[in-house]
Enzyme design. Structure first.
Site, PDB file in Angstrom:
ATOM      1  CG  HIS A 149      -1.823   1.492   1.280  1.00  0.00           C
ATOM      2  ND1 HIS A 149      -2.505   1.404   0.741  1.00  0.00           N
ATOM      3  CD2 HIS A 149      -1.344   2.634   2.151  1.00  0.00           C
ATOM      4  CE1 HIS A 149      -3.423   2.556   1.089  1.00  0.00           C
ATOM      5  NE2 HIS A 149      -2.421   3.827   1.653  1.00  0.00           N
ATOM      6  CG  ASP A 151     -12.332   3.362   5.103  1.00  0.00           C
ATOM      7  OD1 ASP A 151     -12.204   3.728   6.282  1.00  0.00           O
ATOM      8  OD2 ASP A 151     -12.069   3.275   4.070  1.00  0.00           O
ATOM      9  NE  ARG A 160      -9.965   9.914   9.050  1.00  0.00           N
ATOM     10  CZ  ARG A 160      -9.559   9.357   7.679  1.00  0.00           C
ATOM     11  NH1 ARG A 160      -9.450   7.724   7.489  1.00  0.00           N
ATOM     12  NH2 ARG A 160      -8.362   9.549   7.810  1.00  0.00           N
ATOM     13  CB  SER A 182      -9.173   5.128   7.617  1.00  0.00           C
ATOM     14  OG  SER A 182      -8.965   4.789   5.201  1.00  0.00           O
ATOM     15  CE  LYS A 192     -10.048   1.900   3.062  1.00  0.00           C
ATOM     16  NZ  LYS A 192      -9.223   2.977   2.663  1.00  0.00           N
TER      17      LYS A 192
HETATM   18  N1  IUR Z   1      -6.339   6.344   2.411  1.00  0.00           N
HETATM   19  C1  IUR Z   1      -7.204   5.625   3.231  1.00  0.00           C
HETATM   20  O1  IUR Z   1      -8.252   4.767   3.000  1.00  0.00           O
HETATM   21  N2  IUR Z   1      -7.004   6.166   4.271  1.00  0.00           N
HETATM   22  C2  IUR Z   1      -6.890   6.959   5.139  1.00  0.00           C
HETATM   23  O2  IUR Z   1      -8.007   7.596   5.946  1.00  0.00           O
HETATM   24  C3  IUR Z   1      -6.608   8.367   4.373  1.00  0.00           C
HETATM   25  C4  IUR Z   1      -5.738   7.474   2.335  1.00  0.00           C
HETATM   26  I1  IUR Z   1      -5.980   9.671   4.616  1.00  0.00           I
END
Ligand code: IUR
Length: 430
Positions: free
Chosen positions: A82, A161, A168, A183, A187
């Site tokens: 990621h 999320d 947010r 977050s 995932k």
């Molecule tokens: N990417 C995500 O998947 N979550 C986040 O909170 C952010 C970027 I900033």
């Protein structure tokens, strides 16, 4: 069990939430029994109070449990990467097939671009026919066929999320390390990985502009991964200038292909090699670096990219003829106004300029022009003479070209002496 308002008060006053309390709250947010204003209030309390390590691991668990986990039957270790996002970051496009060509399973769920940063899915969609949206069963079947897939997150994965991220965005609670890290990690961990490699970008084009802040985010995400039994390694890497020479979509796909053909730009090739090696090592393979180099040299990575594209409905011949990818009708060259060395290139300005040309989105509902983008001919350290091309803007829609050109011009700083060399890989965490 405390009520939703008692949980908000508890967090507001610096308390630590228990797993069953977080689960109760999140399931109420997902099923609508807890209103969005209470969710927003809890987010703000977390923003100010932070979270204890165990509490953050529990938040991540509850986020994952708000939806389905991926069930993939493949044998072999599952590893993903990621990136926290940058400009010209096309690493995933070539890294995923390259690592899969070495025998590791890569079930990659990626996102779209927003603002100055691009998104892997947008880039891949510049390949004619390429699909990025699959149900969980089809996603699993694709992974089982080729050992690699790059696709969007399915609706059923971490629904909490989607709701919290949108809240947010509108309540000034994006920039919170526990909220960002839970977050991202929820995932990734929903993919049931054996290992995860994180590329945490630092610099003008990154979410984290300082090494110190990036290190905190990296350590937090590594901690969450480890607490979930997933071997997690993070690299802090420089985003002080765009990665490679191309910024956009189709042109970035072509550049990613050039890495797998052995002719990629040095910085991009270095990052792909380092992250790929780390993914193989995390999967428990020995001689990781040699395996990656061999998959590059033999063309095995390129072959797997072709198969991955075809399996996802795209035209695999683009890997042999990248010049058939969409190209913009018009170009505008920016030239150096004096002799010198490129001292810096503000990655954020380049990213915003590419967005203005149509390559990115200002809001999530904007459409992307896959052919638009910027080609940089000079990067940090390049010697240039007056009149040399610094960058070429590629576009179909000329509306914002003047503003984009001015921005790219401002992004470049020339100096009389060459700048000090700065490493691309700044630090390893984990
Ligand atoms: N990417 C995500 O998947 N979550 C986040 O909170 C952010 C970027 I900033």
């Amino acid at each position: 069990m405390r009520s939703a308002s008692e949980l908000i008060r508890h967090k507001r006053d610096g308390g630590v939430l228990e797993l069953d309390e977080i689960r109760y709250f999140l399931s109420g947010v997902v099923d609508g029994s807890i209103p969005r204003y209470q969710a927003a209030a809890l987010l703000m309390a977390i923003f100010f109070r932070g979270m204890a390590d165990r509490e953050l691991a529990d938040l991540t668990t509850a986020m994952i449990d708000s939806g389905e986990r991926l069930e993939i039957g493949s044998s072999g270790p599952k590893v993903d990467k990621h990136s926290t996002g940058g400009v010209g970051d096309k690493v995933s496009l070539c890294l995923a097939p390259l690592v899969a060509a070495c025998g590791v399973v890569v079930p990659m769920m990626s996102g779209r671009g927003l603002g100055h940063t691009g998104g892997t899915l947008d880039k891949l969609e510049s390949i004619p026919g390429f699909r990025t949206s699959f149900g969980a069963a089809e996603f699993a079947r694709l992974v089982e066929t080729n050992g690699v897939v790059i696709a969007g997150q399915s609706e059923s994965v971490v629904p909490a999320d989607r709701i919290l991220y949108a809240l947010r965005d509108t309540t000034a609670t994006v920039a919170s390390v526990p909220l960002i890290s839970s977050s991202i990690m929820s995932k990734k961990l929903a993919e049931r990985l054996d290992a995860l490699v994180l590329d945490v970008k630092v610099g003008t084009g990154a979410f984290m502009e300082s090494v110190d802040r990036a290190r905190v985010l990296a350590r937090t995400m590594v901690g969450i991964g480890e607490s979930h039994g997933v071997r997690t390694t993070a690299f802090l890497t420089s985003m002080d200038q765009p990665l490679g020479y191309e910024v956009g979509n189709a042109n970035e796909v072509a550049e990613a292909i050039s890495v797998l053909r052995g002719g990629g730009p040095p910085d991009l090739t270095e990052l792909v090699t380092v992250l790929g090696g780390a993914m193989l090592e995390a999967a428990g393979l020995d001689l990781a670096g040699a395996r990656i180099r061999s998959a590059l040299d033999s063309g095995a990575g390129l072959d797997l990219m072709r198969r991955m594209i075809e399996a996802q409905g795209g035209d695999g011949s683009v890997v042999d003829r990248p010049e058939t990818l969409p190209a913009a009708a018009r170009a505008r060259r920016l030239r150096a106004e004096r002799d010198g060395y490129v001292a810096s290139i503000d990655a954020r300005r380049i990213g915003v300029a590419a967005m203005q040309l149509g390559a990115g989105r200002r809001t999530m509902t904007d459409t992307v022009d896959h052919a638009a983008g910027i080609t940089m001919s000079a990067k940090v350290g390049s010697a240039v003479a007056r009149g040399d091309v610094l960058a070429t803007l590629r576009f179909n829609d000329a509306r914002n070209v003047e503003a984009a050109a001015a921005r790219v011009s401002r992004a470049y700083t020339l100096a009389g002496r060459p700048p000090e060399e700065r490493p691309l890989i700044l630090e390893e965490v984990g």
